[in-house]
Design an enzyme around this catalytic site. Structure first.
Site, mmCIF file in Angstrom:
data_model
loop_
_atom_site.group_PDB
_atom_site.id
_atom_site.type_symbol
_atom_site.label_atom_id
_atom_site.label_comp_id
_atom_site.label_asym_id
_atom_site.label_seq_id
_atom_site.Cartn_x
_atom_site.Cartn_y
_atom_site.Cartn_z
ATOM 1 N N HIS A 140 37.074 52.285 42.506
ATOM 2 C CA HIS A 140 36.840 51.864 41.128
ATOM 3 C C HIS A 140 35.367 51.527 40.930
ATOM 4 O O HIS A 140 34.748 50.879 41.781
ATOM 5 C CB HIS A 140 37.701 50.650 40.780
ATOM 6 C CG HIS A 140 39.161 50.976 40.697
ATOM 7 N ND1 HIS A 140 39.631 52.256 40.657
ATOM 8 C CD2 HIS A 140 40.254 50.177 40.644
ATOM 9 C CE1 HIS A 140 40.946 52.235 40.570
ATOM 10 N NE2 HIS A 140 41.357 50.982 40.575
ATOM 11 N N LYS A 566 44.428 42.101 30.660
ATOM 12 C CA LYS A 566 43.781 42.568 29.428
ATOM 13 C C LYS A 566 44.766 42.565 28.267
ATOM 14 O O LYS A 566 44.394 42.336 27.120
ATOM 15 C CB LYS A 566 43.207 43.967 29.636
ATOM 16 C CG LYS A 566 42.423 44.512 28.438
ATOM 17 C CD LYS A 566 41.537 45.668 28.836
ATOM 18 C CE LYS A 566 42.334 46.919 29.111
ATOM 19 N NZ LYS A 566 42.811 47.561 27.875
#
Length: 898
Positions: A140, A566
């Site tokens: 990532h 999120k």
């Protein structure tokens, strides 16, 4: 006894002075004085010697584009150097703690704890048999530094270590400091910002570097410490099994990354195998230098002789020359054959080891023979470390996990089955489960996995992947790539689709054989609310239950910390994850299935990032069966594993925590959490989720986010091969969690790590709760305490004055709609966490406060320069470079991206 010749303050001071000297020599006295003026003004304000930051603003106003670039480079380089100084200080503290006997979280401490609890040797063995720790490295894009910069910093760090030695002569010190100045000069002259986006191969090489240069040698040291502690504590010998396995997503994680192709995955498998085989050949060569025993001085047992003769028969050409090269030296002769068998693993010639078990068998035969000849010290010092390496790294270095989005599998089946006259698209969920089950269990194939004619490009890639995976397992071994994770898992059929494709490719042959673990990734609220329904369907399904039986009846489940946070906010997401871990454990227990949780954590607090040993100790007891898997990514990999001493410390802390957590879970399978506490956390989480969702869903929030953070700059940084968004749409749902957190971190307003915590807690209090209950929960419930402490850390790293500078970049109407609300939540969160924790500060550890105080004056100028550049509608190339540099510098200063 003094182990070191320096301390942190000296390193920080001298590195800062050295950098200033290099700036003056390489650029100009004006540049040096400009940087010093900004630095001193920033320090003065933080110390309270100035009322405003206006002097800093005034100085920044006078900067030309070229000088902006110099200032950004100066503060960025400063943090790169200071991070090395702090890393060295961490090593000093560990070594001093070991020497003085007061270092916590060691394997020795874990063994002492077990002994003090009266745990017998056979129970210790049982605990260790249960333990398996699997750090999983991902690609990532959260590592902001270039590979070239990291290599130079590695050299600087080595020189700082060399200078820390007590017994250097004046001449040696002078030479080391000259080398250090040369490295810092080279660092200053090297571009910090990548001129191209790294490709997947770059990312795989990055992960490989840590495995090859740090972890490969460190792992045997951890085992040695454990075995030493057990031998010192227990009279009876305690066998230590394999406790670690390293895994990777780099080169195999296809979710959202179109550049991870089968060709890239195969290159990764091949390169990793070549690397680890070369490491083994080097170690076998070194071992040959030790095992020079003459045949007259040792007695060879029948097992060794039979094995040796069989090996010579397998390699007749090599066997002909070994007696002449190593006359009367049987171990060296055997090791020469072993080196050749390792060499031929990557070769077409016969005589190669079929797998790592054959190499291990040979090493164990040598160890047994040496032990029978009273050479136990040689076994412990030289043979056993190599055995541990082979047990850990196999012939793969790091086993790969495949990951892909569930929608790709569904679409591939719709298209492929349509060619067979089967309307999979029209089936409902129950019909799909029934069809897939029957198709998996029947002997004849349903589709031709190699026929991609007429399919869309995406569906053709899915079929090619499964066909390739079958080939990889044949060539590199099943363990080399034996996990398939399904992202955005929301139906039981999503697991059966992967099982079906594996069956058609030959990876699965039920009953009896399944070549991979099928791992659902639960991340959406919709999926998490249906965990029992979906898992029960799978566990009771005839085909899937046979696949589980073939995989040791173990179900791995990947928990997504990032997207759930999120979606629902820090407090609510963590509570849901906690509840669902317990629920998953209960479901698995009901069906007599072993659960292995895979924690998909990021580096930041909002994405589950925290010291892994702390996280292990805070997990629900029902989930602690000894097996644990977790992601490591971005700058966290460099911080944890870049320095071998730090890497060893991290691995040791993980083992300490996992051993003690497993023992605690054996003694208390279900921890006794008062219902009042459960209700309190649930109430707070409900209120927090409502507030968080309301903020994000308020009209104009996306526009405010774009205007008040550097998200547009971050999206264009050359940080990783994967796109920042899943599609071309501009929405929070589409935006990946990494740039979401990265942007708020840059703006010093880390709302992903604390927003709605205060609203949640206050909601509980308003509903009849009391602060005393929360204080009791904080003190006595490790999970709740850990959650609040890490929210406090995110608050401490936030700075509302700096955040105001970013808020002022937004349109006035948007700023007034959102920023006062954010600031109020911040202030209330600070007040409540301090009241609950009973501290006057947000941070639990004093050294963290010292760290922030040392860093803040140097991060501030980068923030102020960044906001100034973000406010400009048109930037020159030099200004764009300076803006990108501020992102790198703030990331280094905050020691976090996303």
């Amino acid at each position: 006894m003094t182990l070191h010749g320096r301390e942190l303050t000296q390193d920080v001071r001298e590195l800062g002075e050295l950098l200033g000297s290099v700036i003056e020599a390489q650029d100009s006295t004006e540049a040096f004085e400009t940087v010093e003026t900004i630095r001193n003004n920033a320090i003065a304000y933080r110390r309270g010697d100035g009322d405003t930051r206006q002097p800093i603003h005034d100085e920044l106003d006078r900067l030309s584009p070229g000088m902006q670039d110099v200032v950004a480079r100066a503060f960025t380089t400063y943090f790169e150097l200071i991070n090395l100084a702090e890393e060295r200080e961490r090593v000093r503290e560990v070594r001093d703690g070991l020497q003085n006997g007061n270092l916590s979280d060691t394997v020795g401490e874990a063994v002492e704890t077990l002994s003090a609890e009266g745990v017998e040797p056979d129970t210790v063995e049982e605990i260790l048999e249960d333990v398996m720790i699997e750090p999983t490295f991902t690609a990532h894009p959260t590592e902001a530094r270039r590979k070239t910069i990291k290599a130079k910093l590695w050299s600087v760090g080595k020189l700082i270590q060399d200078l820390d030695q007590i017994r250097l002569t004046d001449r040696e010190v002078r030479r080391k400091k000259r080398e250090l100045r040369a490295e810092v000069t080279s660092l200053w002259q090297t571009p910090q910002v990548r001129d191209r986006r790294p490709d997947v191969t770059d990312e795989t090489l990055n992960i490989q570097w840590y495995l090859e240069n740090s972890l490969f040698d460190v792992i045997s040291e951890v085992y040695d410490e454990l075995e030493h502690a057990l031998a010192e504590t227990y009279d009876d010998e305690v066998d230590v099994p394999n406790l670690y396995e390293f895994r990777s997503w780099a080169g195999s994680d296809r979710d959202g990354n179109p550049y991870v192709t089968p060709e890239v995955t195969e290159e990764t498998l091949d390169r990793q195998r070549s690397v680890v085989l070369e490491l083994y050949r080097d170690d076998l060569k070194s071992l040959s230098g030790v095992l020079s025993q003459d045949i007259d001085n040792v007695e060879l047992n029948e097992r060794f002789v039979e094995n040796f003769e069989a090996h010579k028969a397998d390699l007749p050409g090599v066997a002909d020359g070994i007696e002449e090269r190593y006359p009367d030296e049987p171990y060296r002769q055997k090791l020469k054959l072993m080196r050749e068998s390792v060499l031929r693993v990557d070769d077409v010639r016969s005589g190669a080891y079929d797998d790592d078990e054959e190499l291990l068998a040979d090493l164990r035969i040598i160890a047994e023979s040496l032990a029978e000849n009273d050479a136990d010290d040689i076994v412990e010092a030289h043979v056993q470390p190599l055995i541990r390496k082979v047990e850990t790294f196999g012939f793969s270095l790091a086993n790969l996990d495949i990951r892909d989005h569930r929608g790709k599998h569904t679409n591939a089946l719709i298209e492929t089955l349509d060619r067979e006259g089967i309307d999979y698209d029209a089936m409902d969920e129950d019909e799909r489960v029934e069809f897939l089950t029957e198709a998996i269990l029947q002997d004849d194939p349903v589709i031709d996995i190699d026929d991609t004619d007429g399919l869309s490009e995406e569906s053709a890639k899915v079929l090619t992947l499964f066909s390739s995976a079958a080939k990889w397992q044949r060539e590199y071994g099943v363990d080399a790539i034996d996990t398939y994770a399904i992202s955005w898992f929301e139906e039981s059929s999503h697991a059966l689709e992967v099982l079906f494709l594996g069956d058609q490719a030959g990876i699965v042959d039920l009953p009896g054989y399944c070549g991979f673990d099928i791992v659902p990734l639960f991340e959406s609220e919709y999926a998490l609310t249906r965990v029992r329904e979906m898992l029960s369907t799978l566990f009771e399904n005839e085909a899937y239950s046979q696949a589980l039986d073939a995989r040791n009846n173990t179900q791995e489940i990947l928990l997504g910390y990032s997207d759930s946070s999120k979606e629902n906010g820090y407090l609510a997401a963590n509570w849901e994850l906690y509840r669902n871990q317990k629920r998953m454990a209960d479901i698995c227990d009901d069906h007599d299935v072993t659960l292995r949780l895979f924690h998909g954590r990021g580096g930041s607090i909002s994405r589950g990032g925290m010291p892994m040993h702390e996280a292990m100790l805070a997990l629900p007891n029902q989930t602690v069966n000894g097996q644990i898997k977790f992601t490591e990514q971005g700058e966290a990999i460099a911080e944890k594993y870049g320095n071998p001493d730090v890497a060893e410390r991290n691995l040791e802390q993980m083992l300490n925590a996992q051993v003690l957590a497993r023992y605690n879970a054996m003694e208390n399978p279900v921890e006794d959490i008062p219902e009042e506490w459960i209700d309190a956390f649930q109430t707070a989480a409900d209120h927090a989720s409502t507030e968080y969702r309301d903020l994000l869903e308020t009209d104009g929030f996306v526009e405010y986010f774009e205007q008040a953070t550097p998200i547009t700059v971050i999206e264009n940084l050359n940080m990783g091969s994967r796109p920042a968004s899943r599609t071309e749409d501009r929405s929070l749902e589409d935006l990946r969690s990494i740039p979401w957190v990265f942007s708020w971190t840059q703006a010093r307003c880390i709302i992903p790590g604390w927003y709605s915590v205060a609203t949640g807690i206050q909601g509980y209090l308003d509903d009849g709760g009391d602060i005393e209950t929360l204080q009791e929960m904080y003190e006595e419930w490790p999970y709740f305490g850990t959650i609040l402490d890490h929210a406090g850390m995110a608050l401490a790293k936030s700075d509302m004055e700096i955040a105001t500078e970013y808020a002022d970049l937004a349109d006035e109407e948007l700023r007034e709609r959102f920023f006062p609300r954010i600031r109020t939540e911040y202030e209330n969160s600070v007040e409540l966490i301090q009241e609950i924790s009973g501290r006057e500060t947000l941070l639990k550890r004093s050294w963290m406060e010292d760290n922030l105080e040392r860093r803040n004056p140097y991060v501030d100028p980068l923030n102020l320069l960044q906001t100034r550049l973000l406010a400009q509608s048109h930037l020159t190339e030099t200004e764009r470079r300076a803006l990108r540099l501020t992102v790198h510098g703030i990331a280094a200063g905050m020691k976090n991206t996303g």
